[in-house]
Design a protein around this motif. Structure first.
Motif, short mmCIF file in Angstrom:
data_model
loop_
_atom_site.label_atom_id
_atom_site.label_comp_id
_atom_site.label_asym_id
_atom_site.label_seq_id
_atom_site.Cartn_x
_atom_site.Cartn_y
_atom_site.Cartn_z
N LEU A 5 0.84 -1.19 0.00
CA LEU A 5 0.00 0.00 0.00
C LEU A 5 0.88 1.23 0.00
O LEU A 5 1.88 1.29 0.71
CB LEU A 5 -0.89 0.02 1.24
CG LEU A 5 -1.92 -1.08 1.36
CD1 LEU A 5 -2.63 -1.00 2.69
CD2 LEU A 5 -2.92 -1.02 0.23
N SER A 6 0.49 2.20 -0.77
CA SER A 6 1.24 3.46 -0.78
C SER A 6 0.72 4.36 0.33
O SER A 6 -0.34 4.13 0.91
CB SER A 6 1.08 4.16 -2.13
OG SER A 6 -0.23 4.71 -2.25
N HIS A 7 1.48 5.38 0.60
CA HIS A 7 1.09 6.38 1.59
C HIS A 7 -0.29 6.95 1.23
O HIS A 7 -1.15 7.11 2.09
CB HIS A 7 2.16 7.48 1.60
CG HIS A 7 1.93 8.57 2.58
ND1 HIS A 7 2.12 8.39 3.94
CD2 HIS A 7 1.52 9.85 2.42
CE1 HIS A 7 1.83 9.52 4.56
NE2 HIS A 7 1.47 10.41 3.67
N ASP A 8 -0.50 7.21 -0.06
CA ASP A 8 -1.78 7.76 -0.51
C ASP A 8 -2.93 6.78 -0.31
O ASP A 8 -4.05 7.18 0.00
CB ASP A 8 -1.70 8.17 -1.99
CG ASP A 8 -0.81 9.38 -2.21
OD1 ASP A 8 -0.62 10.17 -1.25
OD2 ASP A 8 -0.30 9.54 -3.33
N ASP A 9 -2.65 5.47 -0.49
CA ASP A 9 -3.69 4.46 -0.25
C ASP A 9 -4.15 4.50 1.20
O ASP A 9 -5.35 4.47 1.48
CB ASP A 9 -3.15 3.05 -0.55
CG ASP A 9 -2.86 2.81 -2.02
OD1 ASP A 9 -3.53 3.43 -2.87
OD2 ASP A 9 -1.97 1.99 -2.30
N VAL A 10 -3.18 4.55 2.10
CA VAL A 10 -3.50 4.56 3.53
C VAL A 10 -4.26 5.83 3.90
O VAL A 10 -5.28 5.78 4.58
CB VAL A 10 -2.23 4.39 4.39
CG1 VAL A 10 -2.55 4.55 5.87
CG2 VAL A 10 -1.57 3.04 4.12
#
Length: 59
Positions: A5-10
């Motif tokens: 998961l990317s930072h943006d996903d989280v």
């Protein structure tokens, strides 16, 4: 199978959760004690240093 998961996903997921809580505070329920115990057992031996910087690999 590994899922990254990317930072943006989280951030997106947390924002959606926050929006839902704000829109429907009446639907918040306490965590079932059985589930809480299961989570505690799963992470019992996991060590984490909250002061350590994240590596690029973990961002």
């Amino acid at each position: 199978m590994s899922m990254k998961l990317s930072h943006d996903d989280v951030l997106g997921s947390l924002k959606a959760l926050d929006d839902d809580i704000e829109a429907h505070p009446d639907q918040i329920k306490p965590l079932d004690p059985t589930i809480a115990l299961r989570v505690q057992n799963l992470v019992r031996e996991v060590e984490i240093d909250l002061e350590a910087p994240l590596s690029r690999e973990h961002e």
